[in-house]
Design a protein around this motif. Structure first.
Motif, PDB file in Angstrom:
ATOM      1  N   SER A 126       1.022   4.047  -3.115  1.00 16.13           N
ATOM      2  CA  SER A 126       0.742   5.461  -2.870  1.00 16.13           C
ATOM      3  C   SER A 126       1.914   6.335  -3.297  1.00 16.13           C
ATOM      4  O   SER A 126       1.731   7.381  -3.947  1.00 16.13           O
ATOM      5  N   THR A 182       0.830  -1.210   0.000  1.00 17.05           N
ATOM      6  CA  THR A 182       0.000   0.000   0.000  1.00 17.05           C
ATOM      7  C   THR A 182       0.860   1.253   0.000  1.00 17.05           C
ATOM      8  O   THR A 182       0.576   2.223  -0.709  1.00 17.05           O
ATOM      9  N   LYS A 233       2.247   6.225  -7.264  1.00 17.02           N
ATOM     10  CA  LYS A 233       1.087   6.858  -7.890  1.00 17.02           C
ATOM     11  C   LYS A 233       1.151   8.369  -7.761  1.00 17.02           C
ATOM     12  O   LYS A 233       0.839   9.103  -8.711  1.00 17.02           O
ATOM     13  N   ASP A 234       1.558   8.858  -6.601  1.00 13.54           N
ATOM     14  CA  ASP A 234       1.665  10.308  -6.416  1.00 13.54           C
ATOM     15  C   ASP A 234       2.732  10.905  -7.325  1.00 13.54           C
ATOM     16  O   ASP A 234       2.532  11.959  -7.939  1.00 13.54           O
TER      17      ASP A 234
END
Length: 445
Positions: free
Chosen positions: A183, A179, A186-187
């Motif tokens: 994150s 996870t 993706k950011d």
């Protein structure tokens, strides 16, 4: 602030080659060619002789006495008395050669002479580069440079090669990211998509740690490209090329993203625009994705030249062309699905092209079967589907399972989801698209 680029390694290998030829670095405007070459030059040569044929117009006279190395060097020294030419430790860098392609005739003589290294650089501007090609066959090598890809952006954000290799291992082993990893990447990928890969924009973002002024700079770049078209193209072709350029985002916003010349101008016909499409492709502004005649190997020649999609070579140009409402939606809600998925497709088209893949899609006229892109392994044709969400992939399933497509055994679905594998479909997050070629080199299917 210098950003590590993929050309850095190439330039080092070029210099270490025992039989190096004069080098031409080509690419679209403002992608960092000059900065990268000068960074390399000053780190590796005692003497760097830099000549810009746009800002130093007087240097267009350096071949008036002939093209031999002695003639060119004599005239350079006449115009620039502080230039030093030390055998074996001097790089001559001719920049903006699209404004003086005649200099490339001298490359043959510099190669034969052998005392000095020579690099040329210039924007890809259609017919001018074709002139360069004819002047130096067999006595130069070419390197095509692009704006930053996502890997180079990761380097700029201090993500090292070990972390990138770990991303590749995740794909090879079909191992989902944690996870935290999802994150993080993706950011970064969303930031990269908003910026595009033009170095000036990336440096501004890195220095300020904000997107301040980025949209203005992107829109100015759009204007600069249009001015280049006006500068280097004359007559009716100028109007036609500008029409094509301005209609790319309009046509990508449609459900059917096939580029239709008939929509560009009243009475427009493909035969009148053939050379215009080639020019704008040669300039590095756009990437052309051709419709395959049938989804099978080989790829070469297996397409219809009158059916194609046009994608911007750098997604930042497409971002800049979005209307204000789409801009607000995208930035506020982190929604890259605006324009009916055009941004997602453009991002993947750009990633594939920067890896060296020619771009192909397929649409069967008598059914709903349609696939966004195709790549290949040693043995197989691999359909690539781009989806805004991790939904069903009806066309991908059909291509894999139908006996009508024997060259296809697996497919790739790129979407906003974690790594997975089911029913011979590899689900891969968008931020791993830059690793597809490295991954496929490792597989046996």
């Amino acid at each position: 602030m210098y950003i590590r680029r993929k050309i850095d390694k190439f330039l080092e290998e070029w210099k270490n080659s025992s039989d190096r030829m004069p080098l031409i670095v080509k690419g679209a405007r403002q992608i960092g060619k000059t900065e990268s070459i000068l960074h390399f030059a000053h780190a590796n040569y005692k003497n760097v002789v830099y000549i810009n044929f746009i800002t130093d117009v007087k240097f267009r006279k350096i071949v008036e006495d002939g093209y031999s190395a002695d003639d060119v060097i004599k005239n350079i020294s006449r115009l620039r008395g502080d230039a030093h030419f030390e055998e074996g430790n001097t790089l001559i860098f001719f920049d903006e050669i699209q404004d003086f392609p005649d200099i490339c005739t001298s490359l043959k003589f510099f190669k034969i002479d052998g005392r000095f290294d020579v690099i040329c650089s210039g924007s890809l501007l259609g017919i001018n580069y074709r002139t360069i090609e004819s002047n130096s066959v067999g006595y130069k090598i070419d390197y095509e440079m692009y704006s930053l890809d996502f890997e180079e952006f990761l380097w700029a954000k201090s993500v090292d090669d070990g972390q990138i290799n770990d991303m590749l291992r995740h794909i090879l082993e079909s191992k989902p990211f944690s996870t935290v990893e999802m994150s993080f990447f993706k950011d970064l990928f969303f930031d990269y998509c908003l910026l595009g890969g033009m170095p000036k924009l990336v440096v501004s973002y890195l220095q300020k740690n904000t997107f301040e002024n980025i949209l203005f700079l992107q829109r100015q770049l759009l204007i600069d490209y249009q001015e280049d078209i006006r500068k280097y193209v004359e007559g009716m072709d100028q109007t036609r090329i500008l029409n094509v350029f301005k209609h790319i985002p309009v046509q990508l916003a449609k459900e059917n993203k096939k580029f239709q010349i008939s929509k560009v101008a009243s009475g427009a016909r493909f035969k009148d625009y053939r050379g215009c499409i080639e020019w704008i492709q040669d300039s590095g502004i756009v990437n052309v994705c051709y419709c395959m005649s049938f989804p099978e190997l080989p790829l070469k020649g297996n397409y219809e030249e009158t059916k194609y999609k046009l994608y911007f070579g750098d997604t930042g140009l497409l971002i800049a062309s979005l209307d204000d409402e789409a801009q607000d939606d995208m930035r506020t809600n982190k929604n890259l699905g605006v324009y009916k998925g055009a941004l997602f497709e453009n991002i993947i088209a750009e990633a594939l092209y920067k890896q060296g893949y020619p771009l192909f899609y397929y649409k069967r006229e008598d059914s709903t079967l349609e696939e966004d892109f195709f790549v290949r392994t040693k043995k197989s044709l691999v359909p690539v589907e781009v989806k805004a969400t991790n939904g069903r992939s009806k066309s991908l399933v059909t291509l894999i399972n139908s006996e009508h497509y024997p060259d296809i055994c697996r497919g790739i679905k790129l979407c906003n989801a974690n790594i997975g594998f089911e029913n011979n479909i590899h689900t891969i997050p968008y931020f791993c698209a830059f690793l597809i070629k490295r991954w496929l080199r490792e597989v046996e299917w």
